[in-house]
Design an enzyme around this catalytic site. Structure first.
Site, PDB file in Angstrom:
ATOM      1  N   SER A  48      -1.388 -14.757 -13.198  1.00 42.58           N
ATOM      2  CA  SER A  48      -2.792 -14.378 -13.280  1.00 42.58           C
ATOM      3  C   SER A  48      -3.080 -13.624 -14.581  1.00 42.58           C
ATOM      4  O   SER A  48      -2.814 -14.147 -15.657  1.00 42.58           O
ATOM      5  CB  SER A  48      -3.185 -13.579 -12.035  1.00 42.58           C
ATOM      6  OG  SER A  48      -4.576 -13.554 -11.866  1.00 42.58           O
ATOM      7  N   ASP A 166      -5.010 -19.236  -8.407  1.00 41.07           N
ATOM      8  CA  ASP A 166      -4.335 -18.011  -8.857  1.00 41.07           C
ATOM      9  C   ASP A 166      -2.888 -17.929  -8.369  1.00 41.07           C
ATOM     10  O   ASP A 166      -2.612 -18.044  -7.173  1.00 41.07           O
ATOM     11  CB  ASP A 166      -5.123 -16.801  -8.368  1.00 41.07           C
ATOM     12  CG  ASP A 166      -4.751 -15.537  -9.106  1.00 41.07           C
ATOM     13  OD1 ASP A 166      -3.613 -15.072  -8.946  1.00 41.07           O
ATOM     14  OD2 ASP A 166      -5.604 -15.020  -9.856  1.00 41.07           O
TER      15      ASP A 166
END
Length: 288
Positions: A48, A166
């Site tokens: 991320s 993510d």
């Protein structure tokens, strides 16, 4: 890109950078401290926002420039409202689109993994299967945008035929991935310690952000159990203001300073001894 990890050529020091949205600024402060301590990083694993920071470092961008980028960037530089969320809420993939984020990354990073100066592994999550996905070659920008695609906030990204979101959902602090790369020392700084908020968040974005933040705080101890006999894990956990929102970039300067001072305090005097079987002090550090 493969969910199957196999040990590769040994890397002395692997830097692991986790997710945490705007609180990823602490990772930049930590990296600044590592440089001042003379620590040489051989490879990076990022999830991320950690994928963004990892790409900046792997591309050879000077730490002063990375700090300046963090201190300049605003929410409006990275996110544009996805109007389809109003017009067609049942089919819209997210509240925001990723065009601004993509343009920001394209301005500052090379297009492909192969152009980086250090090996970089980016973590994603396969939306269909839930599997962790490792992205290490090909289109760098696609990989980062996919790894940062917080569900509900940014849309999934297609990478090699897979819909990726993510990476924090599958593995927010991928210490085990670094160990399987053959690391002798794995260094990581979490984007905050685990503690409750003073107040319950309000609003769609606030609730989404806090919910995702909770999902990132899973325990990782069991992941590293198989590697403790051959890999040293150094995980720094500074306690940050938990009321800083996932997408609130107005606190970057103070977070960078917190990360910098915390890492210096915890690691000063130990850099040359990492490969010896010693323990390090620091109540907020976890050392194996």
């Amino acid at each position: 890109m493969s969910p199957n990890m196999k040990p590769t050529e040994s890397k002395a020091v692997v830097l692991v950078l986790c997710g945490g949205g705007s609180k990823g600024a602490v990772e930049v402060g930590c990296y600044r401290a590592l440089l001042e301590l003379g620590v040489s990083v051989d490879a990076i694993v990022g999830t991320s926002i950690g994928a963004v920071n990892g790409a900046f470092i792997a591309a050879g961008i000077p730490v002063a420039e990375i700090i300046a980028l963090w201190q300049r960037v605003k929410f409006s530089d990275l996110f544009a409202f996805n109007w389809a969320a109003l017009w067609n809420p049942r089919t819209a993939a997210s509240l925001y689109d990723n065009r601004k984020l993509r343009r920001f990354l394209e301005r500052h990073l090379p297009a492909r993994f192969e152009e980086l100066l250090l090996p970089l592994t980016i973590i994603g999550t396969d939306l269909r299967t839930g599997e962790m996905v490792l992205m290490e070659k090909g289109n760098l920008i696609d990989a980062i945008v996919a790894s940062t695609a917080v569900p509900g906030i940014l849309p999934p990204v297609t990478v090699e035929g897979r819909e990726i979101v993510d990476g924090g959902l599958a593995n927010n602090l991928p210490l085990d991935v670094a160990a399987q790369k053959g690391a002798r020392v794995v260094l990581a700084m979490r984007c905050g310690c685990r503690r409750p908020l003073a107040q319950t968040p309000r609003g769609i974005l606030g609730i989404l952000s806090r919910s995702f933040d909770i999902s990132l705080n899973g325990r990782w101890d069991c992941q590293i159990e198989p590697y403790r006999d051959r890999t040293r894990f150094i995980v720094l956990e500074p306690c940050l203001d938990e009321n800083i929102g996932l997408l609130d970039f107005s606190h970057s300067a103070e977070l960078i300073e917190i990360g910098y001072r915390f890492a210096l305090s915890e690691l000063r005097g130990q850099a040359t001894e990492w490969f010896d079987p010693i323990s390090m002090g620091g109540a907020e550090s976890v050392i194996w």
